[in-house]
Design an enzyme around this catalytic site. Structure first.
Site, PDB file in Angstrom:
ATOM      1  N   SER A 127       0.826  -1.217   0.000  1.00  0.00           N
ATOM      2  CA  SER A 127       0.000   0.000   0.000  1.00  0.00           C
ATOM      3  C   SER A 127       0.856   1.261   0.000  1.00  0.00           C
ATOM      4  O   SER A 127       1.951   1.276   0.569  1.00  0.00           O
ATOM      5  CB  SER A 127      -0.865  -0.028   1.256  1.00  0.00           C
ATOM      6  OG  SER A 127      -1.404   1.237   1.501  1.00  0.00           O
ATOM      7  N   TYR A 152      -1.997  -0.242  10.149  1.00  0.00           N
ATOM      8  CA  TYR A 152      -2.233  -0.843   8.827  1.00  0.00           C
ATOM      9  C   TYR A 152      -0.963  -0.736   7.984  1.00  0.00           C
ATOM     10  O   TYR A 152      -0.498  -1.725   7.406  1.00  0.00           O
ATOM     11  CB  TYR A 152      -3.398  -0.126   8.139  1.00  0.00           C
ATOM     12  CG  TYR A 152      -3.535  -0.470   6.660  1.00  0.00           C
ATOM     13  CD1 TYR A 152      -3.903  -1.748   6.257  1.00  0.00           C
ATOM     14  CD2 TYR A 152      -3.288   0.495   5.682  1.00  0.00           C
ATOM     15  CE1 TYR A 152      -4.024  -2.063   4.904  1.00  0.00           C
ATOM     16  CE2 TYR A 152      -3.406   0.188   4.331  1.00  0.00           C
ATOM     17  CZ  TYR A 152      -3.765  -1.090   3.952  1.00  0.00           C
ATOM     18  OH  TYR A 152      -3.867  -1.403   2.611  1.00  0.00           O
TER      19      TYR A 152
HETATM   20  N1  LIG Z   1      -8.469  -0.407  -2.460  1.00  0.00           N
HETATM   21  C1  LIG Z   1      -7.396   0.365  -2.269  1.00  0.00           C
HETATM   22  O1  LIG Z   1      -7.401   1.567  -2.549  1.00  0.00           O
HETATM   23  C2  LIG Z   1      -6.129  -0.220  -1.703  1.00  0.00           C
HETATM   24  C3  LIG Z   1      -5.037   0.643  -1.496  1.00  0.00           C
HETATM   25  C4  LIG Z   1      -3.859   0.116  -0.994  1.00  0.00           C
HETATM   26  C5  LIG Z   1      -3.754  -1.235  -0.723  1.00  0.00           C
HETATM   27  N2  LIG Z   1      -4.824  -2.053  -0.908  1.00  0.00           N
HETATM   28  C6  LIG Z   1      -4.677  -3.469  -0.611  1.00  0.00           C
HETATM   29  O2  LIG Z   1      -5.191  -4.205  -1.710  1.00  0.00           O
HETATM   30  C7  LIG Z   1      -5.744  -5.440  -1.254  1.00  0.00           C
HETATM   31  C8  LIG Z   1      -7.176  -5.569  -1.747  1.00  0.00           C
HETATM   32  O3  LIG Z   1      -7.918  -4.477  -1.210  1.00  0.00           O
HETATM   33  P1  LIG Z   1      -9.456  -4.235  -1.522  1.00  0.00           P
HETATM   34  O4  LIG Z   1      -9.641  -2.786  -1.672  1.00  0.00           O
HETATM   35  O5  LIG Z   1      -9.903  -5.171  -2.578  1.00  0.00           O
HETATM   36  O6  LIG Z   1     -10.095  -4.652  -0.107  1.00  0.00           O
HETATM   37  P2  LIG Z   1     -11.366  -5.564   0.232  1.00  0.00           P
HETATM   38  O7  LIG Z   1     -11.599  -5.409   1.700  1.00  0.00           O
HETATM   39  O8  LIG Z   1     -12.484  -5.258  -0.682  1.00  0.00           O
HETATM   40  O9  LIG Z   1     -10.834  -7.029  -0.066  1.00  0.00           O
HETATM   41  C9  LIG Z   1     -10.083  -7.775   0.849  1.00  0.00           C
HETATM   42  C10 LIG Z   1     -10.773  -9.111   1.046  1.00  0.00           C
HETATM   43  O10 LIG Z   1      -9.963  -9.884   1.941  1.00  0.00           O
HETATM   44  C11 LIG Z   1     -10.847 -10.672   2.731  1.00  0.00           C
HETATM   45  N3  LIG Z   1     -10.166 -11.045   3.966  1.00  0.00           N
HETATM   46  C12 LIG Z   1      -9.812 -10.245   5.011  1.00  0.00           C
HETATM   47  N4  LIG Z   1      -9.244 -10.981   5.984  1.00  0.00           N
HETATM   48  C13 LIG Z   1      -9.225 -12.269   5.543  1.00  0.00           C
HETATM   49  C14 LIG Z   1      -8.779 -13.491   6.110  1.00  0.00           C
HETATM   50  N5  LIG Z   1      -8.232 -13.542   7.341  1.00  0.00           N
HETATM   51  N6  LIG Z   1      -8.921 -14.628   5.382  1.00  0.00           N
HETATM   52  C15 LIG Z   1      -9.477 -14.594   4.130  1.00  0.00           C
HETATM   53  N7  LIG Z   1      -9.921 -13.460   3.551  1.00  0.00           N
HETATM   54  C16 LIG Z   1      -9.796 -12.313   4.255  1.00  0.00           C
HETATM   55  C17 LIG Z   1     -12.042  -9.782   2.994  1.00  0.00           C
HETATM   56  O11 LIG Z   1     -13.216 -10.525   3.300  1.00  0.00           O
HETATM   57  C18 LIG Z   1     -12.161  -9.010   1.677  1.00  0.00           C
HETATM   58  O12 LIG Z   1     -13.135  -9.585   0.824  1.00  0.00           O
HETATM   59  C19 LIG Z   1      -5.607  -5.426   0.259  1.00  0.00           C
HETATM   60  O13 LIG Z   1      -4.427  -6.117   0.590  1.00  0.00           O
HETATM   61  C20 LIG Z   1      -5.461  -3.954   0.598  1.00  0.00           C
HETATM   62  O14 LIG Z   1      -4.745  -3.768   1.791  1.00  0.00           O
HETATM   63  C21 LIG Z   1      -6.017  -1.572  -1.396  1.00  0.00           C
END
Ligand SMILES: NC(=O)c1ccc[n+]([C@@H]2O[C@H](COP(=O)([O-])OP(=O)(O)OC[C@H]3O[C@@H](n4cnc5c(N)ncnc54)[C@H](O)[C@@H]3O)[C@@H](O)[C@H]2O)c1
Length: 328
Positions: A127, A152
């Site tokens: 991130s 985080y």
């Molecule tokens: N969306 C953004 O802008 C953004 C920015 C920086 C980093 N990220 C990273 O990208 C990745 C995807 O993010 P996103 O926006 O799709 O988030 P999201 O919350 O929509 O997706 C993450 C998924 O992981 C699942 N999850 C959480 N803990 C879990 C566990 N213990 N076992 C199994 N599944 C689990 C959740 O149910 C969720 O569906 C993440 O690693 C997030 O930290 C996202």
């Protein structure tokens, strides 16, 4: 062989799994459907993924014996690891959820990958928040990321360090991607684009923190997924001394002021936003912008969706998914 996509019921995981299925891959999706935001949205994404080449495992990533048993050594050769507990502000009050999903969960993926018969490539989500209070813009991967300002961010930085150690110890090819504020259809309700849209339609006030003086490098989800797949298809080769692991920023390379996001949302929804201003929140950063020279050079990554195109697409999706909230 199949690709494992963790977080497949999540926002970026859904789009990634969709793109892989579209190019005739077999995909195993893993997610435990955490209630961090509306589980109905996660289930709707899974329903939209239904396909003979898609298999879903509802499992907690941070349960190593169960995960290692559920996925055979010969079943997959690549992992796109996107599951995590996201959110900067939520980590202030729920620290252990981050240790569970982002530390134990990430380590479980490293162990799974290490035990595969053919570990071709592990791509994982980091991130932009790892840059913490970095003031030099745009953020480059050569900048220091040793001063996180939220738990985080600290867990995401720890994931990068754990990956480096495993790549070094076992010569496992890995790529970490530092995402910058991703938005688009099927997005995350806790993030600004989604929650502002919802508030605009409901006539509720929108709160702009730091009195609106914030900038974000908003990246459209299709651009992100193109980068994820390009990374997946180009595993790093082992160097003479260096382990086969690398890190990229993946953003739009364009910081937009939050008031401009509001303007574009007002145009796309045809409604006026009711804005309230509030001070900066703990753990937040004022500005993000990605230096994407490395990923552009190595993988040909080129974001093509400006806010003026991406926001109307998101709003169209929002209107079709939340008909009841939009009215006439
Ligand atoms: N969306 C953004 O802008 C953004 C920015 C920086 C980093 N990220 C990273 O990208 C990745 C995807 O993010 P996103 O926006 O799709 O988030 P999201 O919350 O929509 O997706 C993450 C998924 O992981 C699942 N999850 C959480 N803990 C879990 C566990 N213990 N076992 C199994 N599944 C689990 C959740 O149910 C969720 O569906 C993440 O690693 C997030 O930290 C996202």
């Amino acid at each position: 062989m199949a690709v494992l996509v963790t977080g497949a019921a999540g926002f970026i995981g859904y789009h990634t799994a969709r793109r892989l299925l579209d190019r005739a891959e077999t995909v195993i999706g893993l997610d435990n459907l955490t209630p961090y935001y509306d589980v109905a949205l996660k289930r709707a994404r899974l329903a939209a993924l239904a396909h003979p080449r898609f298999r879903f495992l509802e499992l907690d990533l941070a349960d190593p014996p169960i995960v290692l048993k559920a996925i055979g050594r010969d079943e997959i050769d690549r992992i796109v690891h996107l599951a995590a507990q996201p959110g900067v502000r939520y980590s202030i009050d729920h620290p252990f959820e981050y240790a569970h999903a982002n530390l134990t969960g990430h380590l479980t993926m490293l162990e799974l990958f290490r035990h595969l018969a053919t570990p071709r490539h592990l791509v994982y989500a980091s991130s932009s928040s790892v840059y913490g209070g970095n003031r030099k813009l745009p953020f480059a991967t050569s900048d220091s990321a040793d001063h996180p300002v939220s738990l985080y961010a600290a867990t995401k930085k720890a994931d990068e360090l754990m990956s480096h150690a495993y790549a070094h110890l076992y010569q496992l090819p890995m790529t970490g991607l530092r995402f910058f504020t991703v938005y688009g259809p099927w997005g995350r309700p806790d993030m600004a684009v989604y929650s502002f849209t919802r508030d605009i339609y409901a006539g509720r006030p929108i709160t702009l923190f730091n009195h609106g003086d914030m900038m974000r490098d908003f990246t459209y989800v299709d651009d992100i997924v193109a980068g994820v797949i390009a990374a997946l298809d180009h595993p790093p080769a082992p160097g003479n001394d260096a382990p086969p692991c690398r890190l990229y920023n993946i953003g739009n390379n364009r910081a937009e002021p939050l008031p401009r996001l509001i303007e574009v949302l007002e145009r796309a929804t045809g409604r006026k936003a009711n804005i309230r201003y509030a001070p900066m929140q703990p753990g937040d950063v004022k500005e993000t912008c990605a230096d994407i020279d490395d990923i552009r050079h190595d993988l040909g990554f080129q974001p093509t969706t400006p806010l003026d195109i991406g926001i109307p697409r998101f709003v169209e999706w929002f209107k079709s998914f939340h008909k009841d909230e939009v009215g006439t």
